[in-house]
Design a protein around this motif. Sequence first.
Motif, PDB file in Angstrom:
ATOM      1  N   HIS A  47     -12.385 -42.569  -7.930  1.00  0.00           N
ATOM      2  CA  HIS A  47     -11.212 -42.376  -7.086  1.00  0.00           C
ATOM      3  C   HIS A  47     -11.570 -41.488  -5.899  1.00  0.00           C
ATOM      4  O   HIS A  47     -12.279 -40.498  -6.053  1.00  0.00           O
ATOM      5  CB  HIS A  47     -10.076 -41.712  -7.870  1.00  0.00           C
ATOM      6  N   ARG A  48     -11.027 -41.864  -4.728  1.00  0.00           N
ATOM      7  CA  ARG A  48     -11.330 -41.090  -3.522  1.00  0.00           C
ATOM      8  C   ARG A  48     -10.176 -41.225  -2.532  1.00  0.00           C
ATOM      9  O   ARG A  48      -9.589 -42.289  -2.383  1.00  0.00           O
ATOM     10  CB  ARG A  48     -12.613 -41.619  -2.906  1.00  0.00           C
ATOM     11  N   HIS A  49      -9.891 -40.119  -1.850  1.00  0.00           N
ATOM     12  CA  HIS A  49      -8.863 -40.110  -0.806  1.00  0.00           C
ATOM     13  C   HIS A  49      -9.308 -39.115   0.265  1.00  0.00           C
ATOM     14  O   HIS A  49      -9.819 -38.041  -0.052  1.00  0.00           O
ATOM     15  CB  HIS A  49      -7.509 -39.688  -1.376  1.00  0.00           C
ATOM     16  N   VAL A  50      -9.122 -39.465   1.538  1.00  0.00           N
ATOM     17  CA  VAL A  50      -9.494 -38.592   2.649  1.00  0.00           C
ATOM     18  C   VAL A  50      -8.263 -38.336   3.491  1.00  0.00           C
ATOM     19  O   VAL A  50      -7.504 -39.256   3.825  1.00  0.00           O
ATOM     20  CB  VAL A  50     -10.614 -39.220   3.512  1.00  0.00           C
ATOM     21  N   LEU A  51      -8.059 -37.069   3.850  1.00  0.00           N
ATOM     22  CA  LEU A  51      -6.907 -36.632   4.640  1.00  0.00           C
ATOM     23  C   LEU A  51      -7.411 -35.799   5.808  1.00  0.00           C
ATOM     24  O   LEU A  51      -8.206 -34.879   5.620  1.00  0.00           O
ATOM     25  CB  LEU A  51      -5.982 -35.780   3.758  1.00  0.00           C
ATOM     26  N   THR A  72     -10.660 -31.817   7.600  1.00  0.00           N
ATOM     27  CA  THR A  72     -10.681 -33.023   6.784  1.00  0.00           C
ATOM     28  C   THR A  72     -10.862 -32.619   5.330  1.00  0.00           C
ATOM     29  O   THR A  72     -11.757 -31.840   5.007  1.00  0.00           O
ATOM     30  CB  THR A  72     -11.816 -33.967   7.212  1.00  0.00           C
ATOM     31  N   VAL A  73      -9.975 -33.137   4.487  1.00  0.00           N
ATOM     32  CA  VAL A  73     -10.047 -32.864   3.054  1.00  0.00           C
ATOM     33  C   VAL A  73     -10.387 -34.176   2.351  1.00  0.00           C
ATOM     34  O   VAL A  73      -9.729 -35.190   2.579  1.00  0.00           O
ATOM     35  CB  VAL A  73      -8.718 -32.303   2.510  1.00  0.00           C
ATOM     36  N   THR A  74     -11.425 -34.131   1.529  1.00  0.00           N
ATOM     37  CA  THR A  74     -11.810 -35.279   0.723  1.00  0.00           C
ATOM     38  C   THR A  74     -11.524 -34.942  -0.732  1.00  0.00           C
ATOM     39  O   THR A  74     -11.959 -33.893  -1.221  1.00  0.00           O
ATOM     40  CB  THR A  74     -13.310 -35.599   0.900  1.00  0.00           C
TER      41      THR A  74
END
Length: 142
Positions: free
Chosen positions: A10-14, A72-74
């Motif tokens: 699972h991965r999400h970048v903000l 940037t938050v990963t």
Amino acid sequence: MSTQLQPLSHRHVLTLPPAPPAVRVARETAEQALAEWGVNPGHPVVAPALLILSELVTNSVRHAAPPSEQVTVTYAAGAGCLAFAVHDRHPHQPRLHGAGTAGRGTGGLATVMELTGTLGGTAVVRGDGDGRGKSIWITLPL
């Protein structure tokens, strides 16, 4: 214990502006992502992980703008592991180990390192290839 790294499924970048609301948004996004990934919000690692994340984003907001125009938050998770990184374009790469020793402070990175160590996790600073930014990666066992 295997030394081979397992991919995190699972991965999400903000990406956010380096302003105070970024801390709240990063934390809320983490809570949403973890819920979508099936991580129990009552797991003993979740609350400290959210505090670590908040401290790292706060540091980027306070110390990296300018020159960093964004933070940037990963977020990532996999079997038995939670990881996240906070990236900014400020060239200073903080020394993580020893951040809370010798009277250097009780908040910020000292809190990050104390919680990460207590939870059996790791913290690493990775510089950008051009030397003008860095990411602080936190990995915690679930």
